[in-house]
Design an enzyme around this catalytic site. Structure first.
Site, PDB file in Angstrom:
ATOM      1  N   ARG A   1       0.817  -1.229   0.000  1.00 24.21           N
ATOM      2  CA  ARG A   1       0.000   0.000   0.000  1.00 24.21           C
ATOM      3  C   ARG A   1       0.844   1.269   0.000  1.00 24.21           C
ATOM      4  O   ARG A   1       0.494   2.233  -0.664  1.00 24.21           O
ATOM      5  CB  ARG A   1      -1.031  -0.035   1.131  1.00 24.21           C
ATOM      6  N   THR A   2       1.949   1.264   0.744  1.00 30.45           N
ATOM      7  CA  THR A   2       2.707   2.515   0.846  1.00 30.45           C
ATOM      8  C   THR A   2       3.350   2.865  -0.493  1.00 30.45           C
ATOM      9  O   THR A   2       3.280   4.011  -0.951  1.00 30.45           O
ATOM     10  CB  THR A   2       3.773   2.412   1.962  1.00 30.45           C
TER      11      THR A   2
ATOM     12  N   LYS B   1      24.696  -6.419  -5.631  1.00 36.56           N
ATOM     13  CA  LYS B   1      26.103  -6.613  -5.997  1.00 36.56           C
ATOM     14  C   LYS B   1      27.033  -6.024  -4.938  1.00 36.56           C
ATOM     15  O   LYS B   1      28.232  -5.908  -5.165  1.00 36.56           O
ATOM     16  CB  LYS B   1      26.398  -5.937  -7.346  1.00 36.56           C
TER      17      LYS B   1
ATOM     18  N   HIS C   1       7.713   6.609  10.648  1.00 31.65           N
ATOM     19  CA  HIS C   1       6.922   6.427   9.423  1.00 31.65           C
ATOM     20  C   HIS C   1       5.954   7.612   9.385  1.00 31.65           C
ATOM     21  O   HIS C   1       4.776   7.471   9.665  1.00 31.65           O
ATOM     22  CB  HIS C   1       6.192   5.086   9.519  1.00 31.65           C
TER      23      HIS C   1
ATOM     24  N   ARG D   1      12.237   3.803   1.749  1.00 34.82           N
ATOM     25  CA  ARG D   1      11.923   2.880   2.853  1.00 34.82           C
ATOM     26  C   ARG D   1      13.122   1.968   3.044  1.00 34.82           C
ATOM     27  O   ARG D   1      13.660   1.438   2.064  1.00 34.82           O
ATOM     28  CB  ARG D   1      10.676   2.058   2.532  1.00 34.82           C
TER      29      ARG D   1
END
Ligand code: NCD
Length: 317
Positions: free
Chosen positions: A57-58, A85, A135, A107
């Site tokens: 959702r975010t 990598k 958040h 995030r």
């Protein structure tokens, strides 16, 4: 009031800035409900979404928000990127920064990683969740949902229940709701309370019946198993019995109390599916709707600051 350069957390925000974001969000709620959902607040600007943790959702919400504001939006598939990598977070950010984005939405599983990144780039950075730290847009969308349902955002009794220790949602909400002068009660087993909780200016209660008493808002949290290294709860069944929200426990809250959850939900673990789906009590879908509007407002304000700091030819002053 200092203009908003980055949005890294609720902690540095002044209550008037919170109100400003929520008021602008209201205008975006209206836009999002219209047939034509676009404006050009971010026209000509580039937004890059960097999600180092899974998200449904975010990430969708930030992508939609950017597109509705007319930005060029790019979603980096971080799982498939050079991070695999061995490239460090900062190298990745500095590389992207060289492509002149205006906004990075980030995030990351580590607390503090997004703050660090913001120091290394010269565009705006928006924290979409860092570890168990903050958040901010989730707390803002929760605040907007509460304000719309209750008609105000002060002097409410709000019970935040469950896995507080691992939750950035709880942390940002505790700060926001405290700044707006609400009474915040944390409800859950001691094993799921963060250390230093006594400095948060909240009440801590160990059982749901007492914790939900006279609450205007009941905010349930997901049991964040991915952040646990064992032994926090006896079993999910036992947890549901003691801390899962069901209709018997909800009776202790005010008769018009609303039920919230940031998602994703574990039905039958922290919340009874029937309550989650009960439109008379649950505002969970409205939270999702408010999320897009709040992100549009936050990005609009960040980009107003950025435009004001740039010369017409695009050079930072
Ligand atoms: C929350 C998160 O990622 O912190 N989810 C979300 O943003 N909607 C809460 C959670 O994962 O439980």
């Amino acid at each position: 009031m200092a203009p908003l350069k980055h949005l890294l957390g609720i902690e540095p925000l002044h209550p008037t800035q919170i109100t400003e974001i929520l008021d602008l969000s209201e205008r975006y709620v209206t836009l999002n409900r219209a047939v034509h959902k676009h404006n050009d607040a971010l026209a000509g600007l580039t937004q890059i979404n960097m999600f180092f943790e899974n998200s449904t959702r975010t990430q969708a919400s930030f992508e939609l928000a950017g597109k509705r504001l007319g930005a060029d939006v790019m979603n980096m598939a971080m799982q498939a990127s050079s991070v695999k990598k061995g490239e460090t977070l900062i190298d990745t950010a500095v590389t992207l920064n060289a492509m002149h984005p205006d906004l990075l939405v980030v995030r990351h599983p580590h607390s503090g990683a997004v703050d660090l990144l913001a120091q290394k780039v010269n565009c705006a950075v928006l924290n979409a969740g860092d570890g168990r730290h903050e958040h901010p847009t989730q707390a803002l969308l929760d605040a907007l949902t509460i304000r719309r349902a209750k008609g105000r955002l002060h002097r409410l009794t709000i019970a935040i229940c469950g896995d507080i220790a691992h939750s950035r949602v709880a942390r940002s909400n505790i700060m926001l709701l405290g700044k707006m002068e609400n009474r915040v009660r944390l409800v859950g087993p001691p094993t799921l309370m963060p250390s230093g909780i006594e400095h948060f200016g909240v009440e801590v209660v160990e059982n749901m019946e007492e914790g939900l008493k006279d609450a205007d808002v009941v905010m349930m949290l997901r049991l964040q198993k991915e952040r646990m290294d064992g032994g926090f709860i006896p079993s999910e069944r036992e947890y549901y019995h003691r801390f899962g929200l069901d209709s018997a426990k909800l009776k202790h809250a005010k008769p018009d109390a609303i039920v919230m959850h940031p998602g994703p939900m574990n039905r039958g673990v922290e919340i009874d599916g029937e309550i989650a789906d009960d439109l008379n009590r649950s505002v969970i879908q409205e939270q999702v709707e408010m999320g897009v509007a709040v992100r549009m407002a936050a990005m609009d304000l960040l980009m107003q600051t950025r435009r004001a700091s740039m010369k017409p030819q695009g050079v930072m002053v």
